[in-house]
Scaffold this motif. Structure first.
Motif, PDB file in Angstrom:
ATOM      1  N   GLY A 153     -11.240  -3.521  -1.048  1.00 49.22           N
ATOM      2  CA  GLY A 153     -11.878  -2.382  -1.697  1.00 49.22           C
ATOM      3  C   GLY A 153     -13.344  -2.636  -1.964  1.00 49.22           C
TER       4      GLY A 153
ATOM      5  N   LYS B  93      -9.269   4.615  -7.887  1.00 48.29           N
ATOM      6  CA  LYS B  93     -10.606   4.126  -7.553  1.00 48.29           C
ATOM      7  C   LYS B  93     -10.904   2.821  -8.279  1.00 48.29           C
TER       8      LYS B  93
ATOM      9  N   TYR C 223      -9.350   0.724   6.600  1.00 47.37           N
ATOM     10  CA  TYR C 223      -8.326   0.401   5.615  1.00 47.37           C
ATOM     11  C   TYR C 223      -8.673   1.070   4.304  1.00 47.37           C
ATOM     12  N   ARG C 224      -7.675   1.706   3.685  1.00 44.45           N
ATOM     13  CA  ARG C 224      -7.856   2.343   2.388  1.00 44.45           C
ATOM     14  C   ARG C 224      -6.614   2.120   1.532  1.00 44.45           C
ATOM     15  N   TRP C 225      -6.807   2.061   0.219  1.00 41.22           N
ATOM     16  CA  TRP C 225      -5.686   2.039  -0.717  1.00 41.22           C
ATOM     17  C   TRP C 225      -5.282   3.477  -1.030  1.00 41.22           C
TER      18      TRP C 225
ATOM     19  N   ASN D 104       0.827  -1.198   0.000  1.00 42.64           N
ATOM     20  CA  ASN D 104       0.000   0.000   0.000  1.00 42.64           C
ATOM     21  C   ASN D 104       0.867   1.256   0.000  1.00 42.64           C
TER      22      ASN D 104
ATOM     23  N   GLN E 289     -10.068  -5.633   6.317  1.00 41.93           N
ATOM     24  CA  GLN E 289     -11.103  -4.652   6.042  1.00 41.93           C
ATOM     25  C   GLN E 289     -11.286  -3.743   7.250  1.00 41.93           C
TER      26      GLN E 289
ATOM     27  N   GLU F  25     -14.225   0.027   0.869  1.00 36.72           N
ATOM     28  CA  GLU F  25     -13.477   1.156   0.337  1.00 36.72           C
ATOM     29  C   GLU F  25     -14.295   2.434   0.247  1.00 36.72           C
ATOM     30  N   GLY F  26     -15.599   2.337   0.349  1.00 40.40           N
ATOM     31  CA  GLY F  26     -16.401   3.544   0.368  1.00 40.40           C
ATOM     32  C   GLY F  26     -17.022   3.915  -0.955  1.00 40.40           C
TER      33      GLY F  26
ATOM     34  N   ALA G 121      -8.807   0.041  -6.613  1.00 34.94           N
ATOM     35  CA  ALA G 121      -9.359  -0.318  -5.305  1.00 34.94           C
ATOM     36  C   ALA G 121     -10.622  -1.154  -5.458  1.00 34.94           C
TER      37      ALA G 121
END
Length: 426
Positions: free
Chosen positions: A371, A362, A348-350, A311, A345, A375-376, A365
């Protein structure tokens, strides 16, 4: 009511939900087949009969009973993928033992900086299951790490008739056809949820875990159009009645039953199994498993999901940049050398990748497992599920999958177009 065991650390989960946001469209979840040509685009497809079958009249049918060894039960699925002539309960015990204890896959730590083992596998899943198997004569408290030593049978057996896995959904994934390393006709999936007690006991509460068996659609069927017609025929049946269930079983038997794929381990059409859970450790995690050449189930790298240590690294950022178009249309895979054996999870974000196009990030991810679920980009249910074990009927399906009010963010609309195309042999 969900009991306290089902939602351990509810305050923590609530906090994590705030940071988790919603789920993205990846982990082989997004369709990449184009809109069909006329007249196929006008074919009516019933999304809950032909694509994602969650009706209680189906998933609670006797075919899902472990005690009855029903065609859609966890017991039957395992029995048909375990090595011939062996105890399928031992197959599961070996699988879950490795799952608990394994530290690395592909040279990467399964939990990175987090506790290395899924330490609640035995006290919450395996030990209570073994104690329900009366012939084991286990007497230990399941919090005792040496609980197996108190069982008369060594190693203790797991009776699949009292397995703690309940059917949640049967899913058509023909939309995956054409993606790298996917069967030419796509996949079909049986989704199970973990219960605190025997799954056949209606008083057993659900727990925060799903286990999905993902089967290649058999290539013995002559064409993609033939496979599409099998699924589409279900939509013409008025109700989820015995006619519907019998027709559906004819489809599932073709990929679940033993020996259908002689060239694969144990003759099984299983492509992989996937877990999505926080039961075995407070960290919410996805893993992937495949049947090895030894006939046993083993941890495998997680599809298209780099190890956490990549990451924000320059090497991953460069790969994303060079393959932005491929990530956008699901035609590129992360190199095997970068893949981890787990996808953590929540919280956690990329990112961050300096200078990387946000749209490329995006799309990347969205193609990863963590993701897809946290990931949102699209909302999940009950923390990180797209098929929730805590809901019933169509309410268990996340708005990532089912959102007809917003066709631009409705995954089942994409899968509808894919099935329509397949009905025209596309």
């Amino acid at each position: 009511m969900r009991d306290s065991l089902s939602l351990r650390g509810s305050a923590l989960v609530a906090l994590l939900l705030i940071s988790a946001g919603t789920a993205a469209a990846g982990c082989s979840s997004s369709s990449n087949n184009g809109t069909p040509t006329t007249p196929c685009g006008g074919i009516l497809v019933d999304r809950f009969k032909e694509l994602t079958i969650v009706d209680d009249g189906v998933v609670a049918d006797a075919r899902s009973s472990n005690n009855a060894d029903g065609a859609w039960s966890f017991r039957n699925v395992v029995e048909n993928m375990a090595p011939t002539g062996t105890d399928p309960g031992n197959f599961v015990l070996s699988w879950f033992t490795e799952w608990r204890a394994l530290v690395q896959v592909n040279g990467f730590n399964l939990n990175e900086s987090i506790a290395p083992q899924r330490d609640q596998m035995d006290p919450l899943i395996v030990c209570p299951w073994a104690e329900r198997t009366a012939s084991n004569k286990c007497t230990a408290d399941c919090t005792n790490v040496d609980w197996q030593s108190t069982c008369t049978v060594q190693p203790p057996k797991l009776d699949l008739a009292v397995a703690p896995f309940k059917l949640l959904a049967i899913v058509n994934r023909m939309d995956l056809r054409g993606q790298p390393q996917i069967s030419k006709y796509g996949e079909a999936r049986l989704v199970f949820g973990l219960t605190n007690g025997s799954a056949d006991d209606p008083s057993s509460p659900m727990m925060p875990m799903t286990l999905i068996f993902e089967f290649d659609l058999p290539t013995t069927t002559p064409s993609v159009e033939d496979w599409a017609n099998k699924w589409h025929a279900l939509g013409s049946i008025a109700n989820y009645d015995e006619t519907f269930r019998t027709s559906l079983q004819a489809i599932t038997d073709s990929f679940v039953k033993r020996g259908g794929n002689p060239s694969a381990p144990n003759g099984s059409w299983l492509g992989q199994a996937r877990s999505n859970e926080s039961v075995t450790n407070w960290v919410w995690q996805l893993r992937e498993f495949t049947i090895g050449t030894d006939g046993q189930m083993h941890d495998h790298t997680v599809r298209n999901t780099p190890a956490q240590s990549f990451n924000s690294s320059p090497v991953l950022g460069q790969f994303i940049t060079e393959n932005a178009a491929g990530f956008a249309n699901n035609t590129v895979l992360v190199p095997d050398s970068m893949l981890g054996g787990s996808a953590n999870q929540l919280q956690y974000r990329w990112g961050d990748f300096p200078g990387l196009d946000p749209n490329a990030l995006k799309a990347f991810a969205a193609s990863t497992c963590n993701g897809c679920h946290s990931e949102g980009i699209n909302p999940s249910l009950d923390t990180v599920f797209h098929i929730s074990p805590f809901e019933n009927g169509t309410a268990k399906v996340s708005t990532f999958l089912n959102n007809p009010q917003d066709p631009t963010h409705d995954e089942l609309a994409n899968r509808t177009k894919s099935l329509q195309a397949a009905l025209c042999g596309q």
